[in-house]
Motif scaffolding. Sequence first.
Motif, PDB file in Angstrom:
ATOM      1  N   LYS A   1      -0.341 -14.496   0.141  1.00  0.00           N
ATOM      2  CA  LYS A   1      -0.376 -13.148   0.951  1.00  0.00           C
ATOM      3  C   LYS A   1       0.531 -12.828   1.907  1.00  0.00           C
ATOM      4  CE  LYS A   1      -4.112 -11.156   3.621  1.00  0.00           C
ATOM      5  NZ  LYS A   1      -5.444 -11.243   4.129  1.00  0.00           N
ATOM      6  N   PRO A   2       1.062 -11.529   1.773  1.00  0.00           N
ATOM      7  CA  PRO A   2       2.221 -10.947   2.572  1.00  0.00           C
ATOM      8  C   PRO A   2       1.745 -11.016   4.112  1.00  0.00           C
ATOM      9  CG  PRO A   2       2.127  -9.623   0.611  1.00  0.00           C
ATOM     10  CD  PRO A   2       0.680 -10.593   0.659  1.00  0.00           C
ATOM     11  N   GLU A   3       2.578 -11.230   4.970  1.00  0.00           N
ATOM     12  CA  GLU A   3       2.255 -11.200   6.327  1.00  0.00           C
ATOM     13  C   GLU A   3       3.676 -10.965   7.209  1.00  0.00           C
ATOM     14  OE1 GLU A   3       2.413 -16.016   7.202  1.00  0.00           O
ATOM     15  OE2 GLU A   3       0.299 -14.979   6.583  1.00  0.00           O
ATOM     16  N   LEU A   4       3.453 -10.455   8.515  1.00  0.00           N
ATOM     17  CA  LEU A   4       4.302 -10.393   9.397  1.00  0.00           C
ATOM     18  C   LEU A   4       4.524 -11.465  10.285  1.00  0.00           C
ATOM     19  CD1 LEU A   4       4.127  -6.661  10.347  1.00  0.00           C
ATOM     20  CD2 LEU A   4       5.745  -7.606   8.894  1.00  0.00           C
ATOM     21  N   PRO A   5       5.696 -11.640  11.131  1.00  0.00           N
ATOM     22  CA  PRO A   5       5.751 -12.847  11.765  1.00  0.00           C
ATOM     23  C   PRO A   5       4.618 -12.841  12.942  1.00  0.00           C
ATOM     24  CG  PRO A   5       7.953 -11.792  11.324  1.00  0.00           C
ATOM     25  CD  PRO A   5       7.040 -11.175  10.925  1.00  0.00           C
ATOM     26  N   CYS A   6       4.389 -13.959  13.509  1.00  0.00           N
ATOM     27  CA  CYS A   6       3.590 -14.293  14.623  1.00  0.00           C
ATOM     28  C   CYS A   6       3.665 -12.976  15.759  1.00  0.00           C
ATOM     29  CB  CYS A   6       3.946 -15.548  15.095  1.00  0.00           C
ATOM     30  SG  CYS A   6       2.643 -16.183  16.329  1.00  0.00           S
ATOM     31  N   GLY A   7       2.447 -12.596  15.932  1.00  0.00           N
ATOM     32  CA  GLY A   7       2.356 -11.710  17.102  1.00  0.00           C
ATOM     33  C   GLY A   7       2.256 -10.107  16.500  1.00  0.00           C
ATOM     34  N   ALA A   8       2.560 -10.103  15.314  1.00  0.00           N
ATOM     35  CA  ALA A   8       2.229  -8.408  14.696  1.00  0.00           C
ATOM     36  C   ALA A   8       1.121  -8.542  14.212  1.00  0.00           C
ATOM     37  CB  ALA A   8       3.472  -8.395  13.553  1.00  0.00           C
ATOM     38  N   PRO A   9       0.388  -7.316  13.980  1.00  0.00           N
ATOM     39  CA  PRO A   9      -1.019  -7.077  13.584  1.00  0.00           C
ATOM     40  C   PRO A   9      -0.843  -7.484  12.075  1.00  0.00           C
ATOM     41  CG  PRO A   9      -0.119  -5.023  14.677  1.00  0.00           C
ATOM     42  CD  PRO A   9       1.330  -5.922  14.627  1.00  0.00           C
ATOM     43  N   ALA A  10      -2.217  -7.760  11.760  1.00  0.00           N
ATOM     44  CA  ALA A  10      -2.283  -8.287  10.249  1.00  0.00           C
ATOM     45  C   ALA A  10      -2.593  -7.148   9.451  1.00  0.00           C
ATOM     46  CB  ALA A  10      -3.714  -8.930  10.136  1.00  0.00           C
ATOM     47  N   PHE A  11      -2.109  -7.081   8.097  1.00  0.00           N
ATOM     48  CA  PHE A  11      -2.182  -6.018   7.517  1.00  0.00           C
ATOM     49  C   PHE A  11      -2.540  -6.239   6.133  1.00  0.00           C
ATOM     50  CE2 PHE A  11       1.988  -7.622   6.598  1.00  0.00           C
ATOM     51  CZ  PHE A  11       2.222  -7.107   5.199  1.00  0.00           C
ATOM     52  N   ASN A  12      -2.914  -5.378   5.144  1.00  0.00           N
ATOM     53  CA  ASN A  12      -3.192  -5.605   3.526  1.00  0.00           C
ATOM     54  C   ASN A  12      -3.111  -4.141   2.961  1.00  0.00           C
ATOM     55  OD1 ASN A  12      -5.569  -6.618   1.333  1.00  0.00           O
ATOM     56  ND2 ASN A  12      -3.885  -7.604   1.768  1.00  0.00           N
ATOM     57  N   LEU A  13      -2.481  -4.152   1.870  1.00  0.00           N
ATOM     58  CA  LEU A  13      -2.258  -3.114   1.040  1.00  0.00           C
ATOM     59  C   LEU A  13      -2.980  -3.297  -0.373  1.00  0.00           C
ATOM     60  CD1 LEU A  13      -0.355  -0.857   0.144  1.00  0.00           C
ATOM     61  CD2 LEU A  13       1.304  -2.709  -0.604  1.00  0.00           C
ATOM     62  N   THR A  14      -3.422  -2.120  -0.699  1.00  0.00           N
ATOM     63  CA  THR A  14      -3.961  -1.973  -1.931  1.00  0.00           C
ATOM     64  C   THR A  14      -3.607  -0.819  -2.673  1.00  0.00           C
ATOM     65  OG1 THR A  14      -5.965  -2.077  -3.320  1.00  0.00           O
ATOM     66  CG2 THR A  14      -6.088  -0.704  -1.233  1.00  0.00           C
ATOM     67  N   HIS A  15      -3.211  -0.771  -3.874  1.00  0.00           N
ATOM     68  CA  HIS A  15      -2.881   0.525  -4.636  1.00  0.00           C
ATOM     69  C   HIS A  15      -3.474   0.450  -5.996  1.00  0.00           C
ATOM     70  CE1 HIS A  15       0.122  -1.609  -7.092  1.00  0.00           C
ATOM     71  NE2 HIS A  15       0.251  -2.245  -6.121  1.00  0.00           N
ATOM     72  N   THR A  16      -4.160   1.692  -6.587  1.00  0.00           N
ATOM     73  CA  THR A  16      -4.575   1.958  -7.865  1.00  0.00           C
ATOM     74  C   THR A  16      -4.236   3.194  -8.089  1.00  0.00           C
ATOM     75  OG1 THR A  16      -6.780   1.903  -8.925  1.00  0.00           O
ATOM     76  CG2 THR A  16      -6.529   2.986  -6.752  1.00  0.00           C
ATOM     77  N   ARG A  17      -4.685   3.569  -9.305  1.00  0.00           N
ATOM     78  CA  ARG A  17      -4.320   4.766  -9.980  1.00  0.00           C
ATOM     79  C   ARG A  17      -4.155   6.034  -8.910  1.00  0.00           C
ATOM     80  NH1 ARG A  17      -8.217   6.168 -13.826  1.00  0.00           N
ATOM     81  NH2 ARG A  17      -8.773   7.848 -12.348  1.00  0.00           N
ATOM     82  N   GLY A  18      -3.048   6.538  -8.680  1.00  0.00           N
ATOM     83  CA  GLY A  18      -2.970   7.851  -8.028  1.00  0.00           C
ATOM     84  C   GLY A  18      -3.213   7.591  -6.327  1.00  0.00           C
ATOM     85  N   LEU A  19      -3.431   6.412  -5.761  1.00  0.00           N
ATOM     86  CA  LEU A  19      -3.613   6.114  -4.407  1.00  0.00           C
ATOM     87  C   LEU A  19      -3.131   4.819  -3.925  1.00  0.00           C
ATOM     88  CD1 LEU A  19      -5.479   7.127  -2.002  1.00  0.00           C
ATOM     89  CD2 LEU A  19      -7.374   5.571  -2.721  1.00  0.00           C
ATOM     90  N   ALA A  20      -2.620   4.837  -2.550  1.00  0.00           N
ATOM     91  CA  ALA A  20      -2.412   3.167  -1.922  1.00  0.00           C
ATOM     92  C   ALA A  20      -3.177   3.490  -0.725  1.00  0.00           C
ATOM     93  CB  ALA A  20      -0.890   3.077  -1.721  1.00  0.00           C
ATOM     94  N   VAL A  21      -3.730   2.345  -0.228  1.00  0.00           N
ATOM     95  CA  VAL A  21      -4.370   2.179   1.241  1.00  0.00           C
ATOM     96  C   VAL A  21      -3.539   0.990   1.943  1.00  0.00           C
ATOM     97  CG1 VAL A  21      -6.366   2.045   2.551  1.00  0.00           C
ATOM     98  CG2 VAL A  21      -6.236   3.214   0.514  1.00  0.00           C
TER      99      VAL A  21
END
Length: 246
Positions: free
Chosen positions: A86-106
């Motif tokens: 699972k992708p992540e940023l170094p310690c101290g940065a906010p957690a995030f997650n990415l999804t993409h499907t046909r025509g959309l990314a969030v």
Amino acid sequence: MIGETAVRRVIAPGAVELWWLKLNGRCLPEDSLVLSAEEISRCARFDTAEFASDFVRIRATLRCVLAAYTGCRPSELRFATGPHGKPELPCGAPAFNLTHTRGLAVVAVAGSGSIGVDAEPFDAGFDLAGLTGRVLTPREAAVVGRDRQRFLHHWVAKESYLKWLGSGLSVSPDTIELRTDHTGRAVVGAVDEVNLPTRYVHHFDLDAQYVGAFVSDALPQHFPLRPAESVCAETDLLRRTTGVQA
């Protein structure tokens, strides 16, 4: 000042913010300027120019969104991976997650803890009968029946939970279940004797075309869903990354 970093965006502990991006098979000329060499090389693996352009647009937007929370230039971000990739940023940065499907990314950003997000188009083509036994528990299958929209609500809830968990493919979706707690809130948790935590799941839709869900450590009272272009404009993607006046 040319080349300065963006003002850091503050997100409170427990809060969740969602950023959406419509995809159309095209990217902006400046998008590739913020990508890493590894991301650029991945573009060549796509079968069509449209898929490659969407990938560039997604990665540039992800970097732009996260730059707003870290104060870094988009091109300076360095991603790490958790135990299951699972992708992540170094310690101290906010957690995030990415999804993409046909025509959309969030992109979902959490002020604390972990986050998982998923989205699918309401008109997604899939084999409902074939997936039901692999994805749903018997109780869920009885509730969903042949209702494709209900199935999608279960699907995105489970996918976002598994992405929140960060366990990769080690947990089968038919070992977790979407249900309601004693207050009527939607939760995802394990069935039978599977030892997994229960977490609240939050559904959202976009333009009556997509259904999505996210799972986080906290129970946010509200979760703004905004166009990613707005935060990218704040970080001034081209000027702040290259030092060139846009």
